[in-house]
Design a protein around this motif. Structure first.
Motif, short mmCIF file in Angstrom:
data_model
loop_
_atom_site.label_atom_id
_atom_site.label_comp_id
_atom_site.label_asym_id
_atom_site.label_seq_id
_atom_site.Cartn_x
_atom_site.Cartn_y
_atom_site.Cartn_z
N THR A 1 0.77 -1.17 0.07
CA THR A 1 0.10 -0.16 0.01
C THR A 1 0.83 1.26 0.18
O THR A 1 0.53 2.50 0.40
CB THR A 1 -0.83 0.17 1.22
N ALA A 2 2.25 1.06 -0.35
CA ALA A 2 3.04 2.19 -0.32
C ALA A 2 2.48 3.23 -1.44
O ALA A 2 2.25 2.46 -2.57
CB ALA A 2 4.52 1.73 -0.72
N SER A 3 2.28 4.54 -1.08
CA SER A 3 1.88 5.29 -2.19
C SER A 3 3.17 5.65 -3.07
O SER A 3 4.11 5.24 -2.82
CB SER A 3 1.59 6.74 -1.52
N GLU A 4 2.76 5.95 -4.51
CA GLU A 4 3.87 6.16 -5.67
C GLU A 4 4.80 7.08 -4.85
O GLU A 4 6.07 6.96 -5.10
CB GLU A 4 3.16 6.63 -6.73
N ALA A 5 4.45 8.12 -4.03
CA ALA A 5 5.47 9.16 -3.65
C ALA A 5 6.25 8.61 -2.70
O ALA A 5 7.60 8.92 -2.84
CB ALA A 5 4.60 10.19 -3.04
N LEU A 6 5.91 7.70 -1.79
CA LEU A 6 6.71 6.87 -0.79
C LEU A 6 7.60 5.89 -1.62
O LEU A 6 8.98 5.78 -1.31
CB LEU A 6 6.00 6.11 0.00
N LYS A 7 7.38 5.33 -2.62
CA LYS A 7 8.19 4.50 -3.56
C LYS A 7 9.12 5.37 -4.00
O LYS A 7 10.44 4.67 -4.23
CB LYS A 7 7.23 3.72 -4.64
N PHE B 1 2.51 16.34 -5.74
CA PHE B 1 1.35 15.58 -5.13
C PHE B 1 1.06 16.48 -3.98
O PHE B 1 -0.04 15.99 -3.25
CB PHE B 1 1.95 14.10 -4.70
N LYS B 2 1.65 17.56 -3.70
CA LYS B 2 1.12 18.41 -2.28
C LYS B 2 1.84 19.69 -2.42
O LYS B 2 3.04 19.82 -2.61
CB LYS B 2 1.77 17.65 -1.07
N ILE B 3 1.02 20.71 -2.25
CA ILE B 3 1.28 21.97 -2.12
C ILE B 3 0.87 22.60 -0.72
O ILE B 3 -0.28 22.33 -0.41
CB ILE B 3 0.80 23.00 -3.14
N GLU B 4 1.88 23.25 -0.11
CA GLU B 4 1.29 23.82 1.31
C GLU B 4 1.70 25.23 1.51
O GLU B 4 2.78 25.35 0.59
CB GLU B 4 1.55 22.90 2.51
N GLY B 5 1.26 26.08 2.23
CA GLY B 5 1.87 27.31 2.65
C GLY B 5 0.84 28.31 3.41
O GLY B 5 -0.10 27.93 4.04
N ALA C 1 -4.51 12.98 -8.01
CA ALA C 1 -4.42 12.68 -9.33
C ALA C 1 -2.95 13.36 -9.47
O ALA C 1 -2.40 13.10 -10.79
CB ALA C 1 -5.19 13.18 -10.05
N GLY C 2 -2.26 14.09 -8.72
CA GLY C 2 -1.12 14.69 -9.00
C GLY C 2 -1.26 15.81 -10.01
O GLY C 2 -2.29 15.99 -10.57
N ILE C 3 -0.31 16.58 -10.03
CA ILE C 3 -0.03 17.71 -11.15
C ILE C 3 1.06 17.38 -11.86
O ILE C 3 2.12 17.23 -11.40
CB ILE C 3 -0.10 19.39 -10.63
N ILE C 4 0.79 16.77 -13.22
CA ILE C 4 2.00 16.54 -13.83
C ILE C 4 2.64 17.30 -14.91
O ILE C 4 2.05 17.84 -15.56
CB ILE C 4 1.34 14.93 -14.54
N LEU C 5 3.78 17.44 -14.80
CA LEU C 5 4.80 18.12 -15.64
C LEU C 5 5.67 17.10 -16.55
O LEU C 5 6.54 16.39 -15.94
CB LEU C 5 5.75 19.40 -15.08
N ALA C 6 5.30 17.11 -17.70
CA ALA C 6 5.92 16.24 -18.58
C ALA C 6 7.21 16.86 -18.88
O ALA C 6 7.62 18.04 -18.82
CB ALA C 6 5.15 15.85 -19.97
N THR C 7 8.23 16.05 -19.49
CA THR C 7 9.37 16.62 -20.01
C THR C 7 9.43 17.91 -20.45
O THR C 7 8.73 17.88 -21.68
CB THR C 7 10.12 15.54 -20.68
N GLY C 8 10.16 18.75 -20.03
CA GLY C 8 10.31 20.31 -20.78
C GLY C 8 8.89 21.14 -20.38
O GLY C 8 8.89 22.36 -20.78
#
Lengths: 180, 181
Positions: free
Chosen positions: B25-31, B68-72, B151-158
């Protein structure tokens, strides 16, 4: 042809299907660690960092496994308090802090992790470290705030984490981790 | 027929406990963090003018960058932050911004993220982009607020992400991301 998923480590157990759904474990990694007696809380209770930019909390992983921090929560008196969390310091500073003994989160286990942990009102004066995150508790005095780390903050064997306070004022903090 | 779930590479076999198949059950971020591929980018800036681009991130890695996370927090309770994707240039991020070096979240690794990341009190003047998310930290000044992105915010290459602010004033922001293998 029917197939049954059998325990690969020899217990003879077979995975059940209930209501047309394959039964799988949903225990988190932290809970799995806790079940085997390897999850802990560090409690820094009523520590008053003396002033600005003081190192008030320190831990070092002396175990051969990773130490994975998955949650930090707490509250403080000063609504302006902020904490810099640093990884990879090169020494223990004064090493003169008040020793904190982690508490096992499984009442059935007497294990203790192989770590050093201290807090102190006097600056621990630790050298080095990279700023990995900045935390605040609530901006309402004494209001409890929880921070979860989905990725964990991983303290590898023989590495250090410490915290620096922005200012003075009593802090109460729980830091939750497991060894894996 | 009984089957056993076995890893052909390692020979590891999946356990069944209490009639339930044991799964990770490890999250993708933990992996990703366990492999030294997870980072935090910290921004502490006081934009002087409203509506300006104060944070910039471009993925220079060949893998997807997943936020996967933004805080502030902000010192003005009315502060709003617009998160934009797919700008067409770096604006002043390299020429005039304060470079941010993301920190590896696993103390065993000292590899750095292949990104261009900067913040600045002066407008980074990034061109283009579409709004992907609107964030408001807490309506109490200086109160921390955390946003998880399942769902993440995904930045593809470039690809680029930048943030602009609705008003002036202090902004502290932590952006957590990993590279997807």
């Amino acid at each position: 042809m029917n197939a049954f998923i059998e325990d690969g480590v020899g217990s003879g157990g077979v995975a059940a299907v209930i209501g047309n759904e394959l039964q799988v474990t949903t225990e988190t990694e932290a809970m799995k660690a806790n079940i085997r007696g390897d999850a802990y809380t560090i409690i820094a209770d009523s520590v008053d960092p003396g002033g600005a930019a003081e190192d008030w909390f320190y831990m070092m992983n002396n175990d051969s496994r990773n130490l994975i921090i998955y949650r930090i929560d707490g509250w403080c008196v000063s609504t302006d308090e902020e904490f810099n969390v640093l990884l990879g310091a090169t020494d223990a500073g004064t090493d003169a802090g008040d020793v904190i003994t982690p508490v096992n989160n499984n009442a059935g286990s007497g294990k203790l992790p192989r770590i050093e942990c201290t807090s102190d009102a006097t600056n621990l004066a630790i050298t080095g470290g990279d700023l990995v995150t900045t935390l605040k508790f609530d901006h309402v005095t004494l209001q409890h705030t929880t921070h979860l780390f989905p990725s964990g903050i991983i303290l590898a064997p023989n590495t250090r984490l410490h915290m620096e306070a922005k200012g003075a004022g009593i802090v109460h903090m729980n830091l939750y981790f497991y060894m894996d | 027929m009984k089957v056993i779930c076995e890893d052909p590479k390692t020979g590891g076999k999946a356990a069944v406990r209490n009639n339930a198949l044991a799964v990770s059950t490890a999250s993708e971020a933990l992996k990703a963090n366990l492999k030294g591929n997870c980072y935090s980018a910290l921004c502490d800036v006081t934009p002087a003018v409203l509506g300006k681009d104060f944070f910039f991130l471009r993925n220079a890695d060949e893998r997807d960058l997943v936020i996967f996370k933004i805080e502030g927090w902000a010192d003005d309770a009315s502060q709003e932050i617009t998160v934009e994707l797919n700008a067409t240039d770096d604006g002043q991020a390299i020429a005039a911004g304060d470079a941010i070096i993301p920190i590896n979240m696993n103390s065993a690794f000292d590899n750095t993220a292949a990104v261009v990341c900067a913040s600045d009190a002066t407008d980074l003047a990034v061109t283009g982009g579409v709004t992907a998310s609107l964030l408001a930290f807490d309506a109490t000044a200086l109160q921390i607020r955390t946003f998880d992105f399942p769902a993440g915010i995904i930045l593809a290459t470039g690809k680029r992400l930048h943030c602009n602010c609705s008003i002036q004033g202090l902004i502290n922001m932590n952006v957590y991301f990993y590279f997807r293998e």
